[in-house]
Write an enzyme that holds these catalytic residues in place. Structure first.
Site, mmCIF file in Angstrom:
data_model
loop_
_atom_site.group_PDB
_atom_site.id
_atom_site.type_symbol
_atom_site.label_atom_id
_atom_site.label_comp_id
_atom_site.label_asym_id
_atom_site.label_seq_id
_atom_site.Cartn_x
_atom_site.Cartn_y
_atom_site.Cartn_z
ATOM 1 N N ASP A 138 0.844 -1.197 0.000
ATOM 2 C CA ASP A 138 0.000 0.000 0.000
ATOM 3 C C ASP A 138 0.875 1.241 0.000
ATOM 4 O OD1 ASP A 138 -2.473 1.192 -0.177
ATOM 5 O OD2 ASP A 138 -2.735 1.365 1.988
ATOM 6 N N HIS A 145 -4.539 13.895 1.354
ATOM 7 C CA HIS A 145 -4.795 13.002 2.484
ATOM 8 C C HIS A 145 -3.590 13.014 3.441
ATOM 9 C CE1 HIS A 145 -6.011 9.420 4.752
ATOM 10 N NE2 HIS A 145 -4.810 8.936 4.534
ATOM 11 N N ARG A 154 0.764 16.678 13.443
ATOM 12 C CA ARG A 154 1.808 17.711 13.460
ATOM 13 C C ARG A 154 1.283 18.970 12.778
ATOM 14 N NH1 ARG A 154 3.694 13.043 11.460
ATOM 15 N NH2 ARG A 154 3.334 13.837 9.362
ATOM 16 N N GLU A 210 -10.802 3.666 3.550
ATOM 17 C CA GLU A 210 -9.897 4.490 2.759
ATOM 18 C C GLU A 210 -10.209 4.255 1.289
ATOM 19 O OE1 GLU A 210 -5.814 3.762 4.062
ATOM 20 O OE2 GLU A 210 -6.060 5.354 5.566
ATOM 21 N N GLU A 212 -9.334 4.070 -2.239
ATOM 22 C CA GLU A 212 -8.083 3.922 -2.987
ATOM 23 C C GLU A 212 -8.356 3.286 -4.338
ATOM 24 O OE1 GLU A 212 -4.774 2.207 -0.949
ATOM 25 O OE2 GLU A 212 -5.389 2.962 1.024
ATOM 26 N N ASP A 244 -9.083 0.190 1.853
ATOM 27 C CA ASP A 244 -8.128 -0.246 2.879
ATOM 28 C C ASP A 244 -8.710 0.125 4.249
ATOM 29 O OD1 ASP A 244 -5.807 -0.962 4.235
ATOM 30 O OD2 ASP A 244 -4.865 0.994 3.911
ATOM 31 N N GLN A 251 -4.049 2.131 15.243
ATOM 32 C CA GLN A 251 -2.883 2.591 14.481
ATOM 33 C C GLN A 251 -1.900 3.475 15.278
ATOM 34 O OE1 GLN A 251 -4.004 4.132 10.657
ATOM 35 N NE2 GLN A 251 -1.921 4.755 10.125
ATOM 36 N N TYR A 255 2.005 1.985 15.559
ATOM 37 C CA TYR A 255 2.701 2.185 14.282
ATOM 38 C C TYR A 255 4.152 2.611 14.408
ATOM 39 C CZ TYR A 255 2.886 7.324 13.775
ATOM 40 O OH TYR A 255 3.183 8.640 13.899
ATOM 41 N N THR A 371 -4.974 6.598 0.144
ATOM 42 C CA THR A 371 -6.262 7.308 0.149
ATOM 43 C C THR A 371 -6.234 8.499 -0.793
ATOM 44 O OG1 THR A 371 -6.432 6.678 2.455
ATOM 45 C CG2 THR A 371 -8.000 8.313 1.666
HETATM 46 CA CA CA Z 1 -4.134 2.904 2.856
#
Ligand code: CA
Length: 441
Positions: A138, A145, A154, A210, A212, A244, A251, A255, A371
């Protein structure tokens, strides 16, 4: 890039009447490949081509005979139910068969007598994942996005400095890719609220989709043999819709430092019909970088990519809640955008980059686009963006609201290509309904 030929002629019609309906996703100019069987039959999966509201069964079509030797040989893997073996043959084989199928299904010169018995109504079939997907990667090509999601984490520095230089991606999980219509079970997982001392385990409460595109590899490359950018497009077989599914609360806790894992691998949904690169030929667009952005490094640059590397595909996401379904409502459109405006990298660049270090791609490998959100908030391809990180619930008709997906929600992706001088083609739909998480052990 594929040149246009008689198969793209917008005036071209089929003896399959429903293929001439202006609203069909599957006119004779499309001819996407998929795997089907008669619903509930348990038969082996067969390869078919969508035409109007029918499927042309390629095994039956081959048995009907009348194909020249070359085309008959191309039908061999397809009649055997093996799309991957046909995908490996590459673009010349695909073009040859496309021309033959277009002729056989054409209104004037077609072979109605011989092939009518090889048609099956789409309402009478079930469809599965279109090919054997050995590996799935992916990417993250949707720059709006990436910026919107980056802003949530951030605010001052949303886009990391590597983004405009290197196509960001990670290796995903192929075994949990399901076809449109397959239920999607809400995952349990480990989450930690920012103010909590310790993590806990339970059903995800921030389940998202998502929007895609999925790029399927046709011809592969040998291990250690990079694919030059100028030939990258030759390795693409076609394009699907791809959802997705993502657990936004699992997450952030898992992650770092190695990237997404269980937040992404519980299920991904693919649309069952693969729209070939040939069918997309009228809908190519130049690849352009915004003013002031760096040009791609030479290994990600080629004249053909600059001229027509991008895809002009209109994208939509629809939500039907359980209450809407009970009321007979088809649901509400959450967003509409275009892949051309959303993707920072082209499919060819993803192929060239993926193989640039020597990684071997194989027929049927899937590359997700990431995305595809447009610049405008109404073009966002996920609820994370549409609800501003879950802070602003979306008001739905009927008085319901959503920040993330509820059990019983059906999320459907749709796409089509449309432009002056070409026949509109569509991708069918990519739908999944959320079912409750398994009971905790
Ligand atoms: Ca994705």
């Amino acid at each position: 890039m594929t040149t246009l030929d008689f198969t793209h002629d917008p005036a071209r019609r089929s003896w399959v009447d429903s293929a001439n309906d202006p609203a069909t996703d599957f006119p004779i100019q499309n001819l996407p490949y998929g795997r089907f069987r008669r619903a509930g039959s348990g038969e082996p999966w067969r390869i078919g081509v969508a035409i109007g509201d029918r499927v042309l069964d390629l095994a039956a079509a081959r048995r009907a005979g009348g194909w020249d030797t070359e085309v008959d040989a191309l039908l061999d893997p397809l009649a055997a139910g093996d799309l991957n073996r046909f995908m490996a043959l590459g673009a010349p084989a695909r073009r040859r068969l496309r021309a033959a199928l277009s002729q056989a299904l054409g209104e004037s010169e077609g072979r109605r007598e011989a092939l009518a018995a090889a048609l099956v109504a789409q309402t009478e079939v079930e469809l599965t994942v279109p090919c054997t997907i050995g590996d799935y990667t992916d990417f993250y090509t949707g720059i709006h996005h990436a910026t919107a999601v980056g802003k949530l984490f951030r605010p001052d520095n949303p886009l990391l400095p590597n983004y405009r230089w290197v196509p960001i991606g990670y290796h995903g999980r192929a075994s949990s890719i399901v076809a449109s219509g397959h239920p999607v079970r809400r995952p349990n997982g480990q989450t930690k609220a920012p103010d909590a001392e310790t993590p806990s385990f339970g059903p995800s409460r921030r389940l998202d989709y998502e929007l895609e595109l999925g790029f399927l590899i046709g011809t592969g490359n040998g291990l250690g043999e990079p694919i030059p950018m100028a030939r990258a497009e030759d390795h693409l077989f076609g394009v699907t819709l791809f959802n997705d599914w993502s657990a936004r609360d699992i997450q952030p806790w898992e992650y770092q430092p190695l990237g997404p894992f269980l937040a992404k691998n519980f299920a991904s949904t693919i649309s069952p019909w693969v729209v070939t690169m040939e069918a997309l030929a009228p809908f190519r667009a130049p690849f352009v970088r915004p003013e002031g952005d760096p040009e791609p490094l030479p290994y990600l640059d080629a004249p053909g990519n600059r001229a027509a590397g991008a895809l002009d595909i209109q994208l939509e996401a629809w939500l039907q809640t359980a209450a809407m379904r009970a009321a007979g409502s088809p649901g509400v459109r959450l967003s509409a955008g275009n892949a051309r405006d959303a993707a920072y990298w082209t499919a060819a660049q993803l192929v060239a980059h993926h193989a640039s270090g020597g990684c071997n791609l194989q027929p049927g490998d899937l590359l997700g686009s990431g995305t595809l959100s447009g610049r405008e908030p109404s073009q966002a391809g996920s609820l994370l963006e549409l609800s501003d990180g879950g802070k602003r619930p979306i008001a739905l008709p009927g008085g319901e609201t959503r920040t993330f997906l509820a059990d019983g929600d059906t999320l459907t992706l749709r796409a089509h290509c449309e432009r002056e001088g070409a026949r509109r083609i569509g991708f069918g739909s990519c739908a999944g309904t959320i079912v409750p998480a398994p009971l905790l052990p």
